[in-house]
Design an enzyme around this catalytic site. Structure first.
Site, PDB file in Angstrom:
ATOM      1  N   ASP A   1      31.250  35.431  31.185  1.00  0.00           N
ATOM      2  CA  ASP A   1      30.046  34.658  30.937  1.00  0.00           C
ATOM      3  C   ASP A   1      29.417  35.192  29.641  1.00  0.00           C
ATOM      4  O   ASP A   1      29.808  36.238  29.109  1.00  0.00           O
ATOM      5  CB  ASP A   1      29.077  34.719  32.122  1.00  0.00           C
TER       6      ASP A   1
ATOM      7  N   GLU B   1      18.970  28.382  34.368  1.00  0.00           N
ATOM      8  CA  GLU B   1      19.168  29.704  34.985  1.00  0.00           C
ATOM      9  C   GLU B   1      17.998  30.660  34.737  1.00  0.00           C
ATOM     10  O   GLU B   1      17.367  30.639  33.685  1.00  0.00           O
ATOM     11  CB  GLU B   1      20.463  30.304  34.449  1.00  0.00           C
TER      12      GLU B   1
END
Ligand code: BGC
Length: 609
Positions: free
Chosen positions: A308, A505
């Site tokens: 990520d 997020e």
């Protein structure tokens, strides 16, 4: 492929468990990625250590210090993370030019290996102005149609290809277990049975039946594993859920969080993104158990693992040690930004010092190159630049029609007293209210033009629910609007559109999912007019709605439907009957969320006309 017994049983019950979701047909035969190994091997034998490490390096375009770094560092991949827009803005032209600029530059490298360009196309090619924006996955989870999930992903792939970009960081096969998490809407469902079917369908939609297809893109199942299972407060800052720790035994991890990966692999997914989160205190990005033993060895994943965004940085204060940990655990590509040069030099040094074995590097590069061969990136004389003829169908009416259909199917009718819905198109007057009635930004949610999305018409084109209502009714019907629900007196019926404003997020983690005061007031004001009231909730998850639900005559959960508000009007006026069923259970209180026992509505609930 070695599939544990539990998974084999799980495959068999897919069709039964999903009810209305079409049965999983037999997986079509596709060329396994490893079938490209002879070509890969030949190329690998000609590559220097630097060239290999370059393939393992992905850089956010905004961090590139000098365009010549594409050849200086033999970069294997680029990306645009949330908010990493072209300098020239978000037009189709600007995005296409950005991609072409980097791709063109790879021609200067000795081996001329094209880059993969990745982006979060998670509900359409959602960074580009004018793209069709589909409902977020939570809505597709309620639609529960494999065909629809595949079709929407296919259109996403086609709109991506119009900009040249050929790698989507999707599907998100997370299985959120706590709706306080701000990424809940990125998941199809809290139920792994639903996730595994729709995730597989999206992989097929994105990648097509074969990665060779020029309209297909590389998919990336994320975030492996257990991103949706974290414990409240287990995060770095001690609050929220995002990037926290999933504290479950391996049996539970396999049962809840892994099935989506098993089916994604079965569908041939070419890349998987390990999660920022941890599993029992160990960061997934550093877990050899998860990355190498389970994913590659046991499940037979032949594609590559991409970290990520800057996730490797989070493993240790000592960056070089972090790189060592992650690559040795099985990470194949580092998704980096400002530290890309350091990633490159650290990994090179680690190999020279014998701390990362050459065999690990060769495995990683083999996996990356398999995908590049499969996608015909390596074909001599084949242009890797964007196919601009696809600009013609970008955001087309045809694509929007599919999104409209997706919206209709994703709506869940939770209450309908006295047959309030459907509404006749011939009523004298409809009064519309609520902060989200005329707001494309709120309708689309996070990951739309901006990373966290944005309220208002500034976001992108499309049809708001208010304008869709106006378009749908007869010419004798008057449609009036007030944001706060006042001035409704005399109307035949009221429609109030309320809910969450956009977030992505981190920012979306919420300890309290109560409705905003202005939303409650808008419904109360409307109710005061003494007319039947329809409430439409725009949200990334179930919310605590008791009071409003009591006041509403009809209540429709619309999730984050995207740009095509007409899909909502289709159901309001009965052109299409609601078929959506909840993919998350709905709590009465925050306490019910904490105790993981939501009792207001169960998964599967949804009324019909
Ligand atoms: C998110 C990923 C995303 C990546 C690239 C991260 O912050 O967790 O889902 O794919 O950024 O934008």
């Amino acid at each position: 492929m070695k599939i544990p017994g539990a998974f084999r049983v799980a495959f068999a019950v897919v069709a039964v468990a999903l009810g209305a979701v079409q049965a999983a047909d037999a997986a079509p035969k596709r060329k396994p990625l490893s079938s490209y190994d002879p070509q890969v091997k030949e190329l690998l034998s000609r590559m220097t250590l630097e060239e290999k490490i370059g393939q393992m390096t992905q850089v956010d375009h905004t961090a590139v210090k000098d365009l010549a770094d594409v050849e200086n560092y033999f970069l294997g991949a680029m990306l645009s993370a949330g908010g990493s827009d072209p300098q020239e803005g978000n037009s189709l032209q600007a995005w296409t030019d950005l991609y072409d600029r980097f791709q063109q530059r790879t021609r200067k490298t000795r081996l001329g290996i094209p880059i993969l360009y990745g982006i979060d196309a998670v509900h359409g090619h959602n960074n580009v102005l004018g793209a069709v924006i589909f409902p977020h996955n939570i809505g597709l989870g309620c639609a529960r149609s494999r065909a629809l999930a595949e079709k929407t992903a296919r259109i996403t792939a086609e709109e991506m290809r119009a900009t040249g970009i050929q790698w989507a960081f999707a599907p998100c096969v997370t299985v959120p277990q706590d709706i306080r998490w701000g990424r809940t809407y990125e998941g199809f469902s809290e139920d792994p049975e639903i996730v595994k079917v729709l995730g597989e369908a999206q992989v097929r939609g994105l990648q097509g039946s074969d990665l060779r297809n020029p309209l297909a893109v590389l998919a990336c199942a994320k975030h492996y594993a257990g991103d949706g299972g974290t414990t409240w407060g287990s995060t770095r800052r001690g609050v929220g859920l995002d990037q926290g720790d999933t504290r479950v035994d391996e049996e539970t991890l396999r049962r809840i969080h892994l099935p989506g990966y098993v089916t994604a692999i079965r569908a041939g997914v070419g890349s998987i993104m390990p999660s920022y989160s941890s599993w029992n205190g160990v960061k997934c990005s550093a877990s050899k158990r998860l990355l190498t033993e389970i994913l590659k060895q046991e499940l037979g994943f032949e594609g590559f693992l991409v970290s990520d965004f800057n996730a490797i940085d989070m493993l240790s204060r000592d960056y070089k040690a972090a790189v060592e940990m992650s690559i040795n655990a099985g990470m194949d590509m580092g998704m980096t930004s400002r530290r890309y040069r350091e990633f490159f030099t650290s990994l090179k040094a680690l190999v020279e010092e014998g701390k990362v074995p050459m065999s690990r590097i060769d495995d990683a590069v083999t996996r990356i190159l398999r995908v590049k061969f499969a996608m015909r990136l390596m074909e001599k004389g084949r242009s890797q630049l964007a196919d601009r003829s696809l600009h013609r169908s970008f955001g087309s009416a045809q694509h929007r029609q599919v999104a409209r259909e997706a919206v209709r199917q994703s709506l869940v009718l939770l209450k309908n007293e006295g047959r309030t819905l459907p509404i006749s198109k011939r009523v004298a007057r409809i009064h519309v209210a609520g902060k989200s009635a005329d707001d494309i930004g709120n309708q689309c949610g996070g990951w739309t033009i901006d990373w966290h999305g944005r309220s208002g018409e500034v976001t992108t084109g499309g049809t708001t629910i208010l304008s869709a209502i106006k378009k749908a009714v007869s010419k004798n019907t008057q449609v009036t609007y007030s944001k706060d629900g006042t001035d409704a007196a005399g109307a035949t019926i009221g429609i109030v559109v309320i809910g969450e404003t956009s977030y992505a997020e981190g920012r979306g983690d919420r300890a309290d999912l109560a409705l905003a005061k202005e939303d409650v007031e808008a419904v109360a004001n409307m109710k005061q007019a003494g007319i039947p009231v329809v409430v439409i909730l725009i949200s990334g998850r179930p919310m605590i709605v008791n009071q409003v639900l009591d006041q509403a005559d009809a209540f429709l959960a619309a999730w984050l439907p995207g740009t095509e508000g007409q899909g909502v009007a289709d159901v309001l006026f009965g052109d299409y009957k609601p078929t959506g069923r909840l993919s998350f259970s709905w709590p009465r209180s925050m306490a019910e969320i904490e105790s993981k026992h939501a009792t207001l509505f169960k998964v599967g609930y949804g009324l019909r006309y």
